[in-house]
Design a protein around this motif. Structure first.
Motif, mmCIF file in Angstrom:
data_model
loop_
_atom_site.group_PDB
_atom_site.id
_atom_site.type_symbol
_atom_site.label_atom_id
_atom_site.label_comp_id
_atom_site.label_asym_id
_atom_site.label_seq_id
_atom_site.Cartn_x
_atom_site.Cartn_y
_atom_site.Cartn_z
ATOM 1 N N THR A 91 0.865 -1.170 0.000
ATOM 2 C CA THR A 91 0.000 0.000 0.000
ATOM 3 C C THR A 91 0.902 1.221 0.000
ATOM 4 O OG1 THR A 91 -0.090 -0.080 2.415
ATOM 5 C CG2 THR A 91 -1.858 -1.188 1.206
ATOM 6 N N ASP A 92 0.324 2.384 -0.118
ATOM 7 C CA ASP A 92 1.129 3.600 -0.174
ATOM 8 C C ASP A 92 2.002 3.724 1.069
ATOM 9 O OD1 ASP A 92 -0.131 4.076 -2.480
ATOM 10 O OD2 ASP A 92 -1.311 5.793 -1.796
ATOM 11 N N ILE A 93 3.293 3.996 0.845
ATOM 12 C CA ILE A 93 4.241 4.173 1.931
ATOM 13 C C ILE A 93 5.060 5.419 1.650
ATOM 14 C CG2 ILE A 93 4.404 1.751 2.613
ATOM 15 C CD1 ILE A 93 6.782 1.429 0.824
ATOM 16 N N GLN A 94 5.742 5.911 2.645
ATOM 17 C CA GLN A 94 6.491 7.151 2.488
ATOM 18 C C GLN A 94 7.520 7.017 1.367
ATOM 19 O OE1 GLN A 94 8.425 8.473 6.046
ATOM 20 N NE2 GLN A 94 9.087 10.416 5.176
ATOM 21 N N GLY A 95 7.520 7.961 0.467
ATOM 22 C CA GLY A 95 8.448 7.966 -0.648
ATOM 23 C C GLY A 95 7.952 7.199 -1.857
ATOM 24 N N PHE A 96 6.882 6.445 -1.711
ATOM 25 C CA PHE A 96 6.320 5.662 -2.816
ATOM 26 C C PHE A 96 4.796 5.812 -2.793
ATOM 27 C CE2 PHE A 96 10.325 3.615 -1.754
ATOM 28 C CZ PHE A 96 10.911 3.426 -2.998
ATOM 29 N N SER A 97 4.285 6.896 -3.305
ATOM 30 C CA SER A 97 2.845 7.138 -3.291
ATOM 31 C C SER A 97 2.200 6.576 -4.551
ATOM 32 C CB SER A 97 2.564 8.638 -3.190
ATOM 33 O OG SER A 97 3.114 9.317 -4.302
ATOM 34 N N GLY A 98 0.948 6.169 -4.421
ATOM 35 C CA GLY A 98 0.198 5.667 -5.556
ATOM 36 C C GLY A 98 0.612 4.292 -6.024
ATOM 37 N N ILE A 99 1.223 3.497 -5.162
ATOM 38 C CA ILE A 99 1.761 2.201 -5.567
ATOM 39 C C ILE A 99 0.662 1.251 -6.020
ATOM 40 C CG2 ILE A 99 2.918 0.106 -4.716
ATOM 41 C CD1 ILE A 99 4.747 2.431 -5.407
ATOM 42 N N GLU A 100 -0.460 1.223 -5.306
ATOM 43 C CA GLU A 100 -1.536 0.306 -5.683
ATOM 44 C C GLU A 100 -2.035 0.601 -7.095
ATOM 45 O OE1 GLU A 100 -4.153 -0.900 -2.002
ATOM 46 O OE2 GLU A 100 -3.579 1.214 -1.812
ATOM 47 N N ALA A 101 -2.193 1.863 -7.419
ATOM 48 C CA ALA A 101 -2.666 2.241 -8.756
ATOM 49 C C ALA A 101 -1.636 1.900 -9.820
ATOM 50 C CB ALA A 101 -2.993 3.732 -8.792
ATOM 51 N N VAL A 102 -0.363 2.118 -9.502
ATOM 52 C CA VAL A 102 0.708 1.787 -10.445
ATOM 53 C C VAL A 102 0.719 0.292 -10.721
ATOM 54 C CG1 VAL A 102 3.219 1.633 -10.708
ATOM 55 C CG2 VAL A 102 2.188 3.766 -9.922
ATOM 56 N N GLN A 103 0.615 -0.507 -9.666
ATOM 57 C CA GLN A 103 0.647 -1.957 -9.843
ATOM 58 C C GLN A 103 -0.534 -2.429 -10.680
ATOM 59 O OE1 GLN A 103 1.835 -4.340 -6.526
ATOM 60 N NE2 GLN A 103 0.508 -6.043 -7.092
ATOM 61 N N ARG A 104 -1.716 -1.875 -10.437
ATOM 62 C CA ARG A 104 -2.883 -2.287 -11.205
ATOM 63 C C ARG A 104 -2.714 -1.919 -12.682
ATOM 64 N NH1 ARG A 104 -7.368 -4.427 -10.105
ATOM 65 N NH2 ARG A 104 -6.917 -4.307 -7.887
ATOM 66 N N GLU A 105 -2.198 -0.758 -12.955
ATOM 67 C CA GLU A 105 -1.995 -0.335 -14.347
ATOM 68 C C GLU A 105 -0.986 -1.231 -15.055
ATOM 69 O OE1 GLU A 105 -0.227 3.528 -16.800
ATOM 70 O OE2 GLU A 105 -0.831 3.749 -14.700
ATOM 71 N N LEU A 106 0.121 -1.559 -14.362
ATOM 72 C CA LEU A 106 1.130 -2.420 -14.971
ATOM 73 C C LEU A 106 0.615 -3.843 -15.149
ATOM 74 C CD1 LEU A 106 4.250 -1.123 -13.026
ATOM 75 C CD2 LEU A 106 3.725 -0.717 -15.437
ATOM 76 N N HIS A 107 -0.221 -4.290 -14.218
ATOM 77 C CA HIS A 107 -0.815 -5.614 -14.363
ATOM 78 C C HIS A 107 -1.727 -5.663 -15.591
ATOM 79 C CE1 HIS A 107 -2.207 -9.558 -12.976
ATOM 80 N NE2 HIS A 107 -3.383 -9.179 -13.452
ATOM 81 N N GLU A 108 -2.543 -4.652 -15.764
ATOM 82 C CA GLU A 108 -3.427 -4.606 -16.928
ATOM 83 C C GLU A 108 -2.621 -4.566 -18.221
ATOM 84 O OE1 GLU A 108 -5.895 -1.246 -16.174
ATOM 85 O OE2 GLU A 108 -7.127 -2.279 -14.662
ATOM 86 N N LEU A 109 -1.502 -3.859 -18.206
ATOM 87 C CA LEU A 109 -0.651 -3.800 -19.392
ATOM 88 C C LEU A 109 -0.034 -5.173 -19.675
ATOM 89 C CD1 LEU A 109 0.488 -1.946 -21.558
ATOM 90 C CD2 LEU A 109 2.273 -1.245 -19.952
ATOM 91 N N THR A 110 0.378 -5.869 -18.616
ATOM 92 C CA THR A 110 0.904 -7.227 -18.779
ATOM 93 C C THR A 110 -0.148 -8.145 -19.386
ATOM 94 O OG1 THR A 110 2.410 -6.941 -16.899
ATOM 95 C CG2 THR A 110 1.892 -9.202 -17.548
ATOM 96 N N MET A 111 -1.372 -8.072 -18.879
ATOM 97 C CA MET A 111 -2.446 -8.921 -19.397
ATOM 98 C C MET A 111 -2.754 -8.588 -20.861
ATOM 99 S SD MET A 111 -2.988 -10.969 -16.946
ATOM 100 C CE MET A 111 -1.300 -10.724 -16.352
ATOM 101 N N ALA A 112 -2.655 -7.307 -21.232
ATOM 102 C CA ALA A 112 -2.887 -6.928 -22.621
ATOM 103 C C ALA A 112 -1.838 -7.549 -23.540
ATOM 104 C CB ALA A 112 -2.872 -5.406 -22.753
ATOM 105 N N TRP A 113 -0.590 -7.609 -23.071
ATOM 106 C CA TRP A 113 0.453 -8.276 -23.861
ATOM 107 C C TRP A 113 0.174 -9.769 -23.984
ATOM 108 C CZ3 TRP A 113 3.527 -6.321 -27.224
ATOM 109 C CH2 TRP A 113 4.053 -5.040 -27.080
#
Length: 504
Positions: free
Chosen positions: A423-445
């Motif tokens: 989940t979001d931690i200091q210095g790394f904000s928006g991690i959950e959203a980033v992971q979901r976007e990259l996962h969707e991109l992986t599935m598209a490939w």
């Protein structure tokens, strides 16, 4: 463009050489003066990715421009299919090129200790074809190649020197009125069985190159333990990098002596990187970390075009064949699944590619690389029987790590902090959203490649050990699609039809 105006091609690639093991990339202790000079005269690519970081799959993609599930080379020791349309060398032959191949092949399937016969299994390299197929002992007492008489011929030298002599002989036979291509595939710095294997942990090298490195002064990666074994291993590995560099210089010198350099595209890259067992790796390669997937790519164009330029453009393995052909002014076959990035290179469009796909089939994981992130997700059968069957070439007795990873290249360049599932931690904000976007991109490939993402158990049940078992069987599997929340999603076999290629 007349035949004599067409640029020649010399494509040189090593085996298991990470990007940080070439001096031009500005890290570590490695000494590669000839490659550094090539980079100064050419284009250095900061983001060249080995999409499937293991030997046979890389070579299959390089030669055909097609995904491992189409070309039949999804793991080591598979036989490259011969019914895929024109290969790299076959395209060049139709354009009037004379093509030669020297060095490791590893695309004939089955036993490695046998020659590759003339005909379709040489995939268009008809002018010269000199290889030991795949042999992991480079010492002068052993190094050899198969002759057209189907007999073993010993070099009497370290393998790289002998293969370079063969490459020079090919160049000596070229004339300015017919274009040529020469592929040189060096096996070092891949670990091997020759020399003092125990002292250097499989990375022994000629004494003159080992003498360049004091093991106590070698700069180690942060991912490695600092001990004498690691330092001896690194000494031998770096020595082999310098050995390859020296012999690349011999090829470039011969091109210049023959008056061919000014009209030749020279490419240097590697099939994948080397982990040295870091990141709890089970093998010397085959992980989603940069040490395994990030490889050097240097391209020198004729007439010093774009000399000294650095490109941040993402380049994947599938892009190499269409891009090099594009730089040569030759259209790639429609069957190529990579992109021709030649215009982006010449125009300086570093944003032309959004992502490069990753796929590894034994202990299966899939993923994606962007300029900011690396993401991967595993689909491994972790039952005791399946895990015990997984071999290791770095001495592991069990699988110690996960292949579910998320790394931030900007904030964590050494990839020491896995953000997967955070989940979001200091210095790394928006991690959950980033992971979901990259996962969707992986599935598209995966949908683009019609990849069902099978487990090793499913692979074994359908394919077994037969190097020619039809890969088409895999497409009958029900696709597996995990997501960052751990839920398993199943799609029917037809659900991905009509999907367009992911935006690159």
């Amino acid at each position: 463009m007349s035949r004599s105006d067409r640029p020649n091609l010399v494509f040189i690639f090593s085996d298991q050489q990470s990007k940080d093991m070439v001096g031009a990339y500005g890290v570590g202790s490695v000494q590669t003066p000839r490659l550094d000079a090539l980079a100064a005269d050419g284009i250095t690519f900061a983001n060249c990715i080995s999409s499937s970081p293991v030997c046979t799959p890389y070579r299959g993609m390089l030669i055909t421009g097609q995904h491992p599930m189409r070309n039949n080379c999804f793991t080591n020791d598979r036989r490259l299919a011969t019914d895929l349309g024109d290969s790299f060398a076959e395209v060049l032959a139709k354009a009037g090129y004379r093509s030669g191949y020297v060095g490791k092949w590893h695309l004939y399937g089955g036993s490695r200790y046998r020659p590759v016969p003339p005909g379709p299994d040489r995939h268009g390299f008809d002018a010269t074809f000199l290889t030991n197929n795949c042999d992991v002992n480079y010492h002068p007492d052993h190094a050899f190649y198969w002759g057209d008489d189907n007999e073993v011929h010993r070099f009497g030298t370290w393998e790289v020197e002998g293969q370079t002599d063969q490459a020079l002989a090919f160049l000596d036979g070229q004339t300015a009125d017919q274009p040529f291509s020469l592929f040189v595939s060096y096996h070092p710095p891949h670990n091997h069985l020759g020399g003092d294997e125990d002292r250097y942990s499989g990375f022994d090298a000629p004494e003159e190159f080992k003498a360049r490195y004091d093991p106590d002064k070698i700069e180690l990666r942060p991912s490695l333990p600092d001990n004498q074994r690691t330092r001896r291993m690194m000494q031998g590995y770096l020595a082999m990098c310098s050995e390859v560099d020296h012999h690349v210089g011999r090829i470039i010198d011969r091109l210049e002596e023959q008056g061919l350099l000014d009209n030749t595209i020279v490419v240097y890259t590697s099939d994948h990187g080397e982990t040295f067992g870091g990141y709890l790796a089970h093998w010397h390669k085959s992980t989603p970390e940069d040490v395994s997937i990030a490889v050097p790519l240097i391209i020198k164009l004729p007439g010093r075009e774009l000399a000294g330029v650095r490109r941040d453009l993402l380049v994947g393995t599938l892009d190499l064949m269409p891009t090099i052909l594009g730089l040569m002014g030759i259209r790639a076959p429609e069957a190529c699944q990579g992109a021709d990035l030649s215009a982006a290179i010449r125009d300086g469009d570093d944003d032309a590619v959004e992502s490069v796909p990753l796929f590894y089939f034994p202990t299966p994981w899939r993923g994606v690389v962007t300029r900011r992130w690396t993401y991967a997700i595993e689909h491994i059968d972790r039952t005791p029987a399946a895990i015990e069957a997984i071999g290791s070439d770095v001495g592991r007795t069990r699988l110690l790590r996960t292949y579910d990873v998320l790394y931030d290249h900007l904030e964590d360049p050494h990839q020491l902090r896995n953000l997967f599932g955070q989940t979001d931690i200091q210095g790394f904000s928006g991690i959950e959203a980033v992971q979901r976007e990259l996962h969707e991109l992986t599935m598209a490939w995966l949908d683009y490649f019609d990849d069902p993402f099978p487990t090793q158990t499913e692979l074994d049940a359908l394919i077994g050990d037969a190097p020619e078992a039809p890969v088409e069987l895999l497409h009958d599997l029900t696709p597996w699609r995990g997501n960052p929340d751990g839920e398993t999603i199943h799609h029917g076999p037809g659900d991905s039809s009509g999907r367009i290629r992911p935006d690159r």
